[in-house]
Write an enzyme that holds these catalytic residues in place. Structure first.
Site, PDB file in Angstrom:
ATOM      1  CG  ASP A 253       7.058 -73.177 -15.974  1.00  0.00           C
ATOM      2  OD1 ASP A 253       6.764 -74.205 -16.552  1.00  0.00           O
ATOM      3  OD2 ASP A 253       7.728 -72.500 -15.691  1.00  0.00           O
ATOM      4  CG  ASP A 331      -2.887 -68.901 -10.894  1.00  0.00           C
ATOM      5  OD1 ASP A 331      -3.903 -68.553 -11.168  1.00  0.00           O
ATOM      6  OD2 ASP A 331      -1.769 -68.493 -10.282  1.00  0.00           O
TER       7      ASP A 331
END
Length: 487
Positions: A253, A331
């Site tokens: 994205d 992350d």
């Protein structure tokens, strides 16, 4: 007397003729046992030559059949891509083309060439490794001036991945230097067809493990993060397994800037030289219009906060992280002190990536309020021709800290009310988590922490623009490090 000499001469002549005849017959006639032995040696030599000829013929047959197999598979791959491309999906299905070794295709070839049937392909490597094996010889080299870095695009079920791929292909300076590899999870057919429509422009690999993931009862709503972490671990192991020295990671994205590749080419040598760095990111968490100097296209920073969202890591770092790769929230995990080890990332003033993905596992967290306002750089900067040595820790720290702590101190209220009397950079001091939160929320900055580190911060300092003026939100000069309780 004369008759006796004549007789003696005649006897000598007869004896010479006789001896010459005997010698001649010895050279012509071979005793029977030796003749049989030599004949057997000749037969054996002929048989060996015949066997060698037969072996060479079989090898030739195998080479020819191998070439025919590869050509057939290549044609089949092209036909399949055309058959499932979105624009041709309404066409009637093509007659299936058998693969070599499946239906007797090989048998016909073998009969034609007079060779025995060959066993089917015995390559037992996983499909993704077979697909990527073409890069081992075609793309890898050991020239530091020409680093070959694949762009690894993580995809799932967004057919809008085409926006990301269009940018990556449009701005790519060389497909040999930057092969684009799309790794797809989720097994979504529409997304897969979108990716395959790019044919040779990209290479598709698919996460083979689509099994359900056991999740603790309290974290069932986070199952998507478990799948993402599994996908990342598998894809990075697979791609780095081909021998690449570095990889650029992109999500499906993201849009990228025109100098996206140039940015990573220019910063790659700095990343390799400076052991206090562990990544290069194209993202600025506070990269909104009005919070950045829109004229500072070439300005780069060191950051203690791992930005992600279009970033480069080296094989050395992957080898360090791979054995302990987490089951979920990779992350956040990578931002923990145990992984970061006080290393920094390079990040830009103007972002080289921007996200358009509102819908995802995060349910649009931060998107409407923040992410959709990120400004993407539109100017091309020749980073490979720029002097980026100022980013090395030994140079950067002294210059950066001197600039911050020599700047004028102002209060948040003075800045907000336009009461600052200088256009030079100014500093707002903070001492507590609450003071930091109040300032960031008031100024429109992202206000969260990860493992005690504010977004974009370096040594606790966050740099941004406000009303066209450079401002530093900074702790005391005697700063001792990040506080994990500030998360």
């Amino acid at each position: 007397m004369r008759p006796r000499k004549t007789l003696l001469l005649a006897g000598v002549l007869v004896l010479w003729v006789l001896m010459t005849y005997i010698a001649f017959m010895r050279t012509v006639r071979v005793p029977e046992p030796r003749r049989a032995s030599r004949m057997m040696e000749n037969v054996q030599s002929f048989e060996e030559n015949l066997k060698t000829f037969s072996d060479n013929r079989q090898n030739l047959y195998r080479d020819i059949i191998g070439i025919l197999r590869r050509q057939e598979q290549k044609e089949l791959s092209v036909l399949q891509s055309v058959a499932i491309a979105p624009e041709t999906s309404s066409q009637p299905p093509q007659e299936s083309i058998p693969r070599a070794g499946d239906t007797g295709e090989d048998t016909g070839i073998n009969e034609l060439l007079g060779a025995p049937a060959l066993p089917p392909d015995t390559d037992t490597r996983p499909e993704a490794e077979r697909v990527l094996s073409k890069f081992q010889q075609r793309y890898l080299n050991n020239d530091p001036a020409f680093p070959v870095t694949p762009v690894l695009v993580f995809a799932c079920n967004r057919i809008s991945v085409n926006k990301c791929l269009d940018d990556l292909i449009r701005y790519r300076p060389s497909p040999d230097q930057f092969p684009i590899i799309v790794s797809q999870d989720c097994d979504d057919e529409a997304t897969r067809n979108t990716i395959l429509a790019y044919k040779d422009e990209v290479t598709l690999i698919q996460q083979p493990d689509q099994s359900d993931i056991p999740v603790p009862p309290k974290e069932k709503k986070y199952k998507g993060y478990y799948k993402i972490s599994r996908h990342y671990g598998w894809a990075l192991r697979t791609v780095f397994g081909q021998g690449f020295d570095s990889v650029i990671i992109v999500e499906d994205d993201l849009s990228v800037a025109p100098d996206f590749y140039e940015y990573f080419l220019g910063t790659y040598p700095v990343l390799k030289r400076d052991q206090s760095l562990w990544c290069v990111s194209a993202w600025n968490d506070n990269g909104k219009e009005g919070l950045i100097d829109s004229t500072a296209h070439d300005l780069l920073y060191r950051s203690d906060f791992f930005p992600g969202l279009g970033w480069m890591l080296t094989k050395d770092l992957w080898d360090e992280l791979a054995p302990k790769w987490p089951k979920a929230f990779w992350d956040d995990w990578i931002r923990q002190p145990e992984q970061r080890k006080e290393r920094a990332c390079i990040r830009p003033e103007l972002p080289r990536t921007r996200t358009f993905g509102k819908i995802g596992v995060s349910n649009g967290l931060f998107f409407d309020k923040h992410l959709k306002y990120i400004k993407l750089s539109e100017e091309f900067v020749s980073f490979t021709k720029s002097n980026l040595t100022y980013l090395s820790k030994s140079v950067y720290d002294n210059a950066f800290l001197r600039t911050i702590y020599q700047s004028t101190v102002v209060t948040l209220d003075e800045l907000k009310r336009g009461m600052v009397m200088t256009r030079e950079p100014v500093r707002i001091a903070y001492h507590t988590k609450e003071q930091y939160k109040r300032a960031t929320k008031s100024l429109g900055l992202m206000d969260d922490f990860k493992s005690g580190v504010p977004r974009t911060a370096y040594r606790g300092i966050v740099s941004f623009f406000y009303n066209g003026q450079r401002v530093y939100l900074a702790p005391n000069a005697n700063w001792k490090g990040y506080d994990l309780t500030w998360s």
